[in-house]
Scaffold this active site. Structure first.
Site, PDB file in Angstrom:
ATOM      1  N   ASP A 210       0.857  -1.194   0.000  1.00 24.55           N
ATOM      2  CA  ASP A 210       0.000   0.000   0.000  1.00 24.55           C
ATOM      3  C   ASP A 210       0.886   1.235   0.000  1.00 24.55           C
ATOM      4  O   ASP A 210       2.121   1.122  -0.027  1.00 24.55           O
ATOM      5  CB  ASP A 210      -0.973  -0.015   1.193  1.00 24.55           C
ATOM      6  CG  ASP A 210      -2.292   0.670   0.834  1.00 24.55           C
ATOM      7  OD1 ASP A 210      -2.257   1.837   0.432  1.00 24.55           O
ATOM      8  OD2 ASP A 210      -3.355   0.024   0.938  1.00 24.55           O
ATOM      9  N   HIS A 281      -2.754   2.950  -4.617  1.00 24.01           N
ATOM     10  CA  HIS A 281      -2.183   2.512  -3.329  1.00 24.01           C
ATOM     11  C   HIS A 281      -0.772   1.969  -3.565  1.00 24.01           C
ATOM     12  O   HIS A 281      -0.410   0.909  -3.070  1.00 24.01           O
ATOM     13  CB  HIS A 281      -3.084   1.455  -2.672  1.00 24.01           C
ATOM     14  CG  HIS A 281      -4.365   2.020  -2.107  1.00 24.01           C
ATOM     15  ND1 HIS A 281      -4.415   2.697  -0.917  1.00 24.01           N
ATOM     16  CD2 HIS A 281      -5.629   2.031  -2.597  1.00 24.01           C
ATOM     17  CE1 HIS A 281      -5.671   3.089  -0.669  1.00 24.01           C
ATOM     18  NE2 HIS A 281      -6.424   2.709  -1.686  1.00 24.01           N
ATOM     19  N   ASP A 344      -8.540  -0.625  -6.478  1.00 25.76           N
ATOM     20  CA  ASP A 344      -9.454   0.356  -5.864  1.00 25.76           C
ATOM     21  C   ASP A 344      -8.773   1.711  -5.716  1.00 25.76           C
ATOM     22  O   ASP A 344      -7.540   1.804  -5.714  1.00 25.76           O
ATOM     23  CB  ASP A 344      -9.891  -0.130  -4.481  1.00 25.76           C
ATOM     24  CG  ASP A 344      -8.707  -0.311  -3.552  1.00 25.76           C
ATOM     25  OD1 ASP A 344      -7.695  -0.886  -3.996  1.00 25.76           O
ATOM     26  OD2 ASP A 344      -8.778   0.129  -2.388  1.00 25.76           O
ATOM     27  N   GLU A 345      -9.580   2.717  -5.544  1.00 23.21           N
ATOM     28  CA  GLU A 345      -9.130   4.049  -5.141  1.00 23.21           C
ATOM     29  C   GLU A 345      -7.860   4.490  -5.873  1.00 23.21           C
ATOM     30  O   GLU A 345      -6.880   4.879  -5.247  1.00 23.21           O
ATOM     31  CB  GLU A 345      -8.915   4.077  -3.622  1.00 23.21           C
ATOM     32  CG  GLU A 345     -10.203   3.815  -2.861  1.00 23.21           C
ATOM     33  CD  GLU A 345     -10.033   3.829  -1.352  1.00 23.21           C
ATOM     34  OE1 GLU A 345     -10.923   4.368  -0.676  1.00 23.21           O
ATOM     35  OE2 GLU A 345      -9.025   3.286  -0.846  1.00 23.21           O
ATOM     36  N   ASP A 438     -13.134  -3.494  10.353  1.00 18.17           N
ATOM     37  CA  ASP A 438     -12.323  -2.432  10.969  1.00 18.17           C
ATOM     38  C   ASP A 438     -13.216  -1.270  11.421  1.00 18.17           C
ATOM     39  O   ASP A 438     -12.751  -0.364  12.105  1.00 18.17           O
ATOM     40  CB  ASP A 438     -11.243  -1.919  10.004  1.00 18.17           C
ATOM     41  CG  ASP A 438     -11.802  -1.328   8.720  1.00 18.17           C
ATOM     42  OD1 ASP A 438     -12.853  -1.821   8.228  1.00 18.17           O
ATOM     43  OD2 ASP A 438     -11.202  -0.370   8.187  1.00 18.17           O
ATOM     44  N   TRP A 486      -8.896  -3.905   7.777  1.00 12.90           N
ATOM     45  CA  TRP A 486      -7.939  -2.848   7.415  1.00 12.90           C
ATOM     46  C   TRP A 486      -7.303  -2.332   8.684  1.00 12.90           C
ATOM     47  O   TRP A 486      -7.969  -2.193   9.720  1.00 12.90           O
ATOM     48  CB  TRP A 486      -8.656  -1.728   6.665  1.00 12.90           C
ATOM     49  CG  TRP A 486      -9.340  -2.194   5.424  1.00 12.90           C
ATOM     50  CD1 TRP A 486     -10.676  -2.325   5.218  1.00 12.90           C
ATOM     51  CD2 TRP A 486      -8.711  -2.619   4.200  1.00 12.90           C
ATOM     52  NE1 TRP A 486     -10.911  -2.802   3.941  1.00 12.90           N
ATOM     53  CE2 TRP A 486      -9.730  -2.985   3.303  1.00 12.90           C
ATOM     54  CE3 TRP A 486      -7.376  -2.728   3.778  1.00 12.90           C
ATOM     55  CZ2 TRP A 486      -9.476  -3.455   2.013  1.00 12.90           C
ATOM     56  CZ3 TRP A 486      -7.117  -3.191   2.497  1.00 12.90           C
ATOM     57  CH2 TRP A 486      -8.159  -3.545   1.632  1.00 12.90           C
ATOM     58  N   GLU A 488      -5.337   0.579   9.513  1.00 11.50           N
ATOM     59  CA  GLU A 488      -4.887   1.927   9.866  1.00 11.50           C
ATOM     60  C   GLU A 488      -4.914   2.115  11.383  1.00 11.50           C
ATOM     61  O   GLU A 488      -4.001   2.695  11.968  1.00 11.50           O
ATOM     62  CB  GLU A 488      -5.792   2.990   9.214  1.00 11.50           C
ATOM     63  CG  GLU A 488      -5.605   3.142   7.716  1.00 11.50           C
ATOM     64  CD  GLU A 488      -6.587   2.306   6.919  1.00 11.50           C
ATOM     65  OE1 GLU A 488      -7.059   1.275   7.433  1.00 11.50           O
ATOM     66  OE2 GLU A 488      -6.880   2.689   5.760  1.00 11.50           O
TER      67      GLU A 488
HETATM   68  C1  ACM Z   1     -11.118  -0.605  -0.060  1.00  7.07           C
HETATM   69  O1  ACM Z   1     -11.620  -0.595   1.079  1.00  7.07           O
HETATM   70  N1  ACM Z   1     -10.535   0.487  -0.539  1.00  7.07           N
HETATM   71  C2  ACM Z   1     -11.149  -1.784  -0.892  1.00  7.07           C
END
Ligand code: ACM
Ligand code: ZN
Length: 543
Positions: A210, A281, A344-345, A438, A486, A488
C-alpha cells in the site's frame, strides 16, 4: 419408577419438546454451541468418552488429517492421541474417506458419535478436517486451550451421542489482514490462520502492499523492501492528522517466510490470497521506483492514511513489465488460484496530465482513463492466465469494463458484485455495510479508535451474500464473502483480534450454514459457549 426409566422418560420428553432435529443438541443445558451451526444435527441418548485409551484409527488416505487432529488436541489433553492404521476399537475415533458418498460435498463431512466410537467420514481431506473441528467443538471449551498442558494427564471428556451431516453454503469464506499499514509478524499470521480454521473459514487475503508500506520481498527489485518497507513516521494515535515522529519499519515478509506461511495455511485448509495493489495505493513502490510513476517523482513512503494521487503509469511499457515481474514472483510463492490486483481508489488525475498515458489511450483507441485501467487489467489478466491464475480485484475494475476472466470483490456495497455476477463473473461480497470489520462494533467511550463507520455483530450476522435481485441461475457466481480488517487503526495483533471477534464468528456462520436456519438469538446463545473457546485460545475478543 426406577431411576433408569426416569432418565429415559426425561430424554423422550426432551426430544418431543424440540421443534426439529437441528435444535436437538442445542437445547439449553446440553448446549455444545457449535459455531458455525451444522446443516443437520440429530442427538441420541448416551455418550462417548475420550480417554487415555482413545486412538485415532486412520483409514486409507486420512493419515495427514488424523495427525492434524491429534496435534490440535495434544496441547489441551497433555498427551497425543496415537494415530493407528488399524480398524477402530471401542472408544476410538475413526477417520474414513468415502469418495463416492453423494451426500457430502467437497468440504462436507459426516460426524457420528455413538457409545462405541466417533466416526468422521468425508470425501476429501478438507471435509475430514472440518469434521475434526466440529468434534473439538463438541468437547468442552478447554479442548481449545493452546498452551501446552502441564496438569491435565487424567482428563476425560464426554460427548453426547449425535449424528451430524454438514457442508458449507459458500466456497469462499474469507477474512483480510492488512500488514501494509501495521505489520503482523509471520508467527502471528499463523496463529490467525489457526483461529480462522477453527471457524471453518478458508481464505485469508494478505494486503501486502500500500502507500504506507511494501511488505513482500521481491528478488528482482530489492529496493521495494529496502526503501518501501519503512516510513518516516505514522499518523499519531488519537490525532490522525498529526505525525507520531516515530520511524516505522523495515517490516516485510521474506520469500522463505511466505513459503512457510503457505505450507502452514495449507495444513489448515486455508488459502492465502496475495493482494498487490495496482495501479493505486502504490506509493511505497514508487518511493523505491519513481521511474514507474507518471511524473518521475521523487516520492517518500506515505506517512498519513488516505488515498494517494501518484500511481503506476500504464502508459510506460517498462512500468507494465515491472508490475508483471512482481506478479511473476507472487505466483511462484502463492499456489492459490486467485491473485488479487487491488484496483481500488486509483485517482486517474495523473494519467490525464501524462503524455505517455494519453499516447496509450490514443494508440489503443480507448475512450478515457477508466478504460486505460481496464487496458492495464487486461495485460495483467493475460499474464496471470499464462501462469494458470485468475485475476480478482476491487469493484473499481468494473468502471472501464471488466476484463473477460476477472472476478470482482464488491466493497462499495453489493451492486458492483450484482452487476458482475449477472454478467457471468465470479464475485466475492465484501460490502462496507456488513463486512468491514475495521469499523466500530459498538458505541461508547470504552471502544478503541476506529476509522469510522459502524458494523455491529447483528449487522454482520444479518448479511446474505446473495442479493435478492440476483436470478437463481447466477447464484453460483457468488463465491462467498470476506470480512476486512484494514489496519490503519489496528496496530497490534490484540487490536486485530478485538475487531475480528466475535464478528468473524458471525460471518463464518453466514458463509457456512444454510441461510434458512440462521437466527441471531440462537447464534447469541451458542456464542456464549463459543466465547469460552475464544478465551481458551487466548483471543482478545469483544465480550
Ligand atoms: C477498499 O476498502 N478500498 C477496498
Ligand atoms: Zn502515465
Amino acid at each position: 419408577m426406577n431411576s433408569r426409566t426416569t432418565i429415559h422418560l426425561t430424554a423422550l420428553l426432551l426430544l418431543l419438546a424440540l421443534p426439529g432435529p437441528l435444535n436437538a443438541v442445542d437445547s439449553p443445558g446440553t448446549l455444545p454451541g457449535l459455531v458455525p451451526r451444522p446443516v443437520h444435527m440429530q442427538a441420541a441418548g448416551g455418550g462417548w468418552t475420550l480417554t487415555r485409551k482413545t486412538r485415532i484409527s486412520a483409514g486409507d488416505g486420512t493419515t495427514i488429517e488424523a495427525d492434524q487432529l491429534a496435534r490440535d488436541l495434544s496441547a489441551p489433553l497433555g498427551w497425543r492421541l496415537p494415530v493407528v492404521k488399524a480398524p477402530p476399537r471401542k472408544g476410538d475415533i475413526a477417520m474414513v474417506i468415502s469418495p463416492t458418498d453423494p451426500l457430502i460435498g467437497a468440504e462436507g463431512y459426516r460426524l457420528s458419535v455413538t457409545r462405541d466410537r466417533v466416526t468422521i467420514t468425508a470425501s476429501t481431506p478438507a471435509g475430514l478436517f472440518y469434521g475434526g473441528v466440529t468434534l473439538r467443538q463438541l468437547l468442552p471449551p478447554e479442548a481449545f486451550n493452546n498452551h501446552p498442558a502441564t496438569k491435565r494427564p487424567g482428563a476425560f471428556w464426554n460427548v453426547g451421542c449425535v449424528e451430524i451431516r454438514d457442508q458449507p453454503r459458500f466456497p469462499w469464506r474469507g477474512l483480510l489482514l492488512d500488514p501494509a499499514r501495521h505489520f503482523l509478524p509471520p508467527e502471528y499470521v499463523k496463529r490467525f490462520v489457526d483461529i480462522m480454521a477453527d471457524h471453518k473459514l478458508n481464505s485469508l487475503q494478505l494486503h501486502l502492499t500500500d502507500d504506507q508500506g511494501w511488505r513482500l520481498e521481491i528478488k528482482k527489485y530489492p529496493r521495494l523492501t529496502q526503501i518501501g518497507s519503512r516510513r518516516a513516521e505514522s499518523p499519531k494515535p488519537g490525532d490522525r492528522n498529526q505525525g507520531d515522529g516515530k520511524p516505522y519499519g523495515p517490516f516485510f515478509y521474506t520469500q522463505q517466510e511466505i513459503r512457510d506461511l503457505v505450507a502452514h495455511a495449507r495444513s489448515k485448509h486455508v488459502t492465502l490470497v496475495p493482494e498487490i495493489e495496482i495501479p493505486g495505493h502504490f506509493r511505497a513502490a514508487l518511493a523505491a521506483h519513481p521511474e514507474y510513476s507518471c511524473t518521475g517523482g521523487p516520492f517518500e513512503v506515505r506517512t498519513r492514511w488516505g488515498v494517494e494521487p501518484d500511481i503506476l503509469c500504464p502508459g510506460n511499457d517498462a512500468a507494465v513489465a515491472f508490475a508483471k515481474d512482481v506478479l511473476a514472483e507472487v505466483c511462484e510463492l502463492f499456489p492459490g488460484r486467485f491473485i488479487h490486483i487491488g484496483g481500488d481508489e486509483a485517482p486517474r488525475g495523473r494519467w490525464k496530465q501524462c503524455p505517455k498515458c494519453q499516447a496509450r489511450i490514443k494508440a489503443e483507441g480507448l475512450k478515457n482513463e477508466a478504460e486505460l485501467q481496464t487496458w492495464l487489467n487486461h495485460r495483467l489478466e493475460e499474464f496471470l492466465a499464462s501462469k494458470g491464475r485468475r485475476l480478482i480485484g476491487w469493484d473499481e475494475i468494473l468502471e472501464g469494463g471488466l476484463t473477460p476472466g476477472a472476478a470482482v470483490m464488491s466493497w462499495r456495497g453489493t451492486d458492483g458484485g450484482l452487476t458482475a455476477a449477472k454478467a457471468g463473473h465470479d464475485v466475492v461480497m465484501s460490502p462496507t455495510t456488513h463486512c468491514y470489520l475495521d469499523y466500530a462494533q459498538a458505541k461508547g467511550p470504552g471502544e478503541p479508535e476506529a476509522i469510522g463507520g459502524f458494523v455491529p455483530l447483528e449487522k454482520v450476522y444479518s448479511f446474505d451474500p446473495i442479493p435478492s435481485e440476483l436470478p437463481p441461475a447466477s447464484h453460483p457466481h457468488i463465491l462467498g464473502a470476506q470480512g476486512n480488517l484494514w489496519s490503519e487503526f489496528l496496530q497490534t495483533p490484540q487490536d486485530v483480534e478485538y475487531f475480528a471477534f466475535p464478528r468473524a464468528a458471525a460471518l463464518a456462520e453466514v458463509l457456512w450454514s444454510p441461510a434458512t436456519t440462521n437466527g441471531f438469538a440462537d447464534f447469541q446463545l451458542r456464542l456464549r459457549t463459543h466465547a469460552r473457546r475464544l478465551d481458551q485460545l487466548g483471543v482478545n475478543h469483544r465480550k
